[in-house]
Design an enzyme around this catalytic site. Sequence first.
Site, PDB file in Angstrom:
ATOM      1  N   GLU A 114      -2.383  13.814   0.855  1.00 20.18           N
ATOM      2  CA  GLU A 114      -1.575  13.752   2.066  1.00 20.18           C
ATOM      3  C   GLU A 114      -0.262  13.032   1.780  1.00 20.18           C
ATOM      4  O   GLU A 114      -0.210  12.074   1.012  1.00 20.18           O
ATOM      5  CB  GLU A 114      -2.338  13.050   3.196  1.00 20.18           C
ATOM      6  CG  GLU A 114      -3.499  13.884   3.708  1.00 20.18           C
ATOM      7  CD  GLU A 114      -4.144  13.323   4.962  1.00 20.18           C
ATOM      8  OE1 GLU A 114      -4.551  14.132   5.818  1.00 20.18           O
ATOM      9  OE2 GLU A 114      -4.251  12.079   5.093  1.00 20.18           O
ATOM     10  N   CYS A 127       6.535   8.823   2.495  1.00 14.92           N
ATOM     11  CA  CYS A 127       5.410   8.062   1.954  1.00 14.92           C
ATOM     12  C   CYS A 127       4.579   9.002   1.099  1.00 14.92           C
ATOM     13  O   CYS A 127       3.998   9.961   1.612  1.00 14.92           O
ATOM     14  CB  CYS A 127       4.577   7.472   3.090  1.00 14.92           C
ATOM     15  SG  CYS A 127       3.123   6.551   2.542  1.00 14.92           S
ATOM     16  N   CYS A 134      -9.096   6.903  -3.986  1.00 14.92           N
ATOM     17  CA  CYS A 134      -8.741   5.548  -4.379  1.00 14.92           C
ATOM     18  C   CYS A 134     -10.000   4.835  -4.879  1.00 14.92           C
ATOM     19  O   CYS A 134     -11.107   5.119  -4.417  1.00 14.92           O
ATOM     20  CB  CYS A 134      -8.142   4.793  -3.187  1.00 14.92           C
ATOM     21  SG  CYS A 134      -7.406   3.198  -3.614  1.00 14.92           S
ATOM     22  N   CYS A 138     -10.650  -1.006  -0.078  1.00 11.74           N
ATOM     23  CA  CYS A 138     -10.208  -2.023   0.878  1.00 11.74           C
ATOM     24  C   CYS A 138     -10.867  -1.721   2.219  1.00 11.74           C
ATOM     25  O   CYS A 138     -10.827  -0.579   2.703  1.00 11.74           O
ATOM     26  CB  CYS A 138      -8.694  -2.019   1.009  1.00 11.74           C
ATOM     27  SG  CYS A 138      -7.841  -2.438  -0.540  1.00 11.74           S
ATOM     28  N   CYS A 141      -8.993   0.082   5.165  1.00  6.82           N
ATOM     29  CA  CYS A 141      -8.184   1.261   4.823  1.00  6.82           C
ATOM     30  C   CYS A 141      -9.047   2.512   4.771  1.00  6.82           C
ATOM     31  O   CYS A 141     -10.061   2.553   4.067  1.00  6.82           O
ATOM     32  CB  CYS A 141      -7.509   1.027   3.470  1.00  6.82           C
ATOM     33  SG  CYS A 141      -6.480   2.410   2.917  1.00  6.82           S
ATOM     34  N   GLY A 198      -4.060   6.078  -2.999  1.00  2.00           N
ATOM     35  CA  GLY A 198      -4.204   5.596  -4.360  1.00  2.00           C
ATOM     36  C   GLY A 198      -3.501   4.276  -4.636  1.00  2.00           C
ATOM     37  O   GLY A 198      -2.684   3.801  -3.850  1.00  2.00           O
ATOM     38  N   HIS A 254      -2.656  -9.429   3.041  1.00  2.00           N
ATOM     39  CA  HIS A 254      -3.632  -9.301   4.126  1.00  2.00           C
ATOM     40  C   HIS A 254      -4.574 -10.482   4.349  1.00  2.00           C
ATOM     41  O   HIS A 254      -5.331 -10.481   5.324  1.00  2.00           O
ATOM     42  CB  HIS A 254      -4.468  -8.026   3.961  1.00  2.00           C
ATOM     43  CG  HIS A 254      -3.657  -6.803   3.741  1.00  2.00           C
ATOM     44  ND1 HIS A 254      -2.638  -6.418   4.592  1.00  2.00           N
ATOM     45  CD2 HIS A 254      -3.675  -5.877   2.737  1.00  2.00           C
ATOM     46  CE1 HIS A 254      -2.080  -5.308   4.135  1.00  2.00           C
ATOM     47  NE2 HIS A 254      -2.683  -4.971   3.011  1.00  2.00           N
ATOM     48  N   CYS A 372      -0.115   3.732   8.574  1.00  2.00           N
ATOM     49  CA  CYS A 372      -0.528   2.940   7.409  1.00  2.00           C
ATOM     50  C   CYS A 372      -2.035   2.722   7.425  1.00  2.00           C
ATOM     51  O   CYS A 372      -2.605   2.277   8.411  1.00  2.00           O
ATOM     52  CB  CYS A 372       0.201   1.597   7.452  1.00  2.00           C
ATOM     53  SG  CYS A 372      -0.178   0.519   6.078  1.00  2.00           S
TER      54      CYS A 372
END
Length: 392
Positions: A114, A127, A134, A138, A141, A198, A254, A372
């Site tokens: 994407e 982006c 990935c 996380c 995410c 990724g 974070h 995001c």
Amino acid sequence: MTLSLPSGELAPVGKSETAQKPSLVGLSRTDLAARLADLGVPERQTRMRARQLWSWLYVRGETDFLAMTDIATDLRGELEANFTLERPAIVTEQVSLDGTRKWLLRLSDGKEIETVYIPEEDRGTLCISSQIGCTLTCSFCHTGTQKLVRNLSAGEIVGQIMLARDRLGDWPGATPPDPRGLPDAARKISNVVLMGMGEPLYNFDNVRDACAVAADGAGLAIGKRRTTLSTSGVAPEIPRWGEEAGTMLAISLHAVRDDLRDTLVPINKKWPIKELLQACRNYPGLSNAKRITFEYVMLKGVNDSVADAKELVRLLAKIPAKINLIPFNPWPGAPYECSDWEQIEKFAEVVNRAGYASPVRSPRGRDIMAACGQLRSESIRQRRSVQLAPST
């Protein structure tokens, strides 16, 4: 209203004639010259022919060798027979209420990624992804719920930029097929961020080579100051990235404590906060004019206290930095909620008083899962009902 626009029929994977040919998209001038030499172009001509090819590819965005009128007819035929200029194919395009566009793209081997375009009044940010899936898992995410399939090649990374320029009419003299919401600017894509699917520093060489092609001023011309690489914290590669690529840098931080960051960003168990921040202090060219952006997702009751804000300020002391506060963008089955707006404002006030620019990033494309932390593709096609099922 969200629009989903199918791109049309796609050739079956593995049966397309061009899918068997190597692509020239993403190659440097040196590599283009080498491909021409392989075709038998005399050494005295390879630099000139490579320069011509470069201009057709990266200045004009040409997709047809036979249209390259300043290249000899027989050489055009050889190029057509041996190579392709294909970009990734659009499977679907979704347009958000706020103008954000998300493309699900199919690569030559059938795998999917994407890419997201975010328009603003006078600029546009693309982006792009660096991997299919990935490895980092996380916990906040959505991309982290998709297992890593493989790295993208330099050509597949550059191809995302070229596909977006095709779709947005961002080549000289081109007209966008769908002008809705595009910025009133000569360049529709002014900035590129490696914040898609990724961890780009786990695909270091291909990402570096793609950025070098994109940054060339006599081509795509998206310079190092307009390109930002976002990493979850591959500390040993951060100084190297600065030396070899020198783009702007963003860190997915974070959390301000190792025990919490171990959960939110598990790579922290390998390179904890102290080691990560030391790598940032060692980033070549770091200055007030070239600040590092620290990304901080706001999770209700998890990392959003005033005490967290004060500790963040303490941790980043003497690092030229900007702090992006990111309201959490929900996805199906997510274990977190976004912080209340009042709490976000309290957090931002502490950071601002300490002298850091701390914009609160306005969520873009939430209604099409383009914000995001929301990107996720499926390399094996599934029914939509399955794709939207909550994670377990």
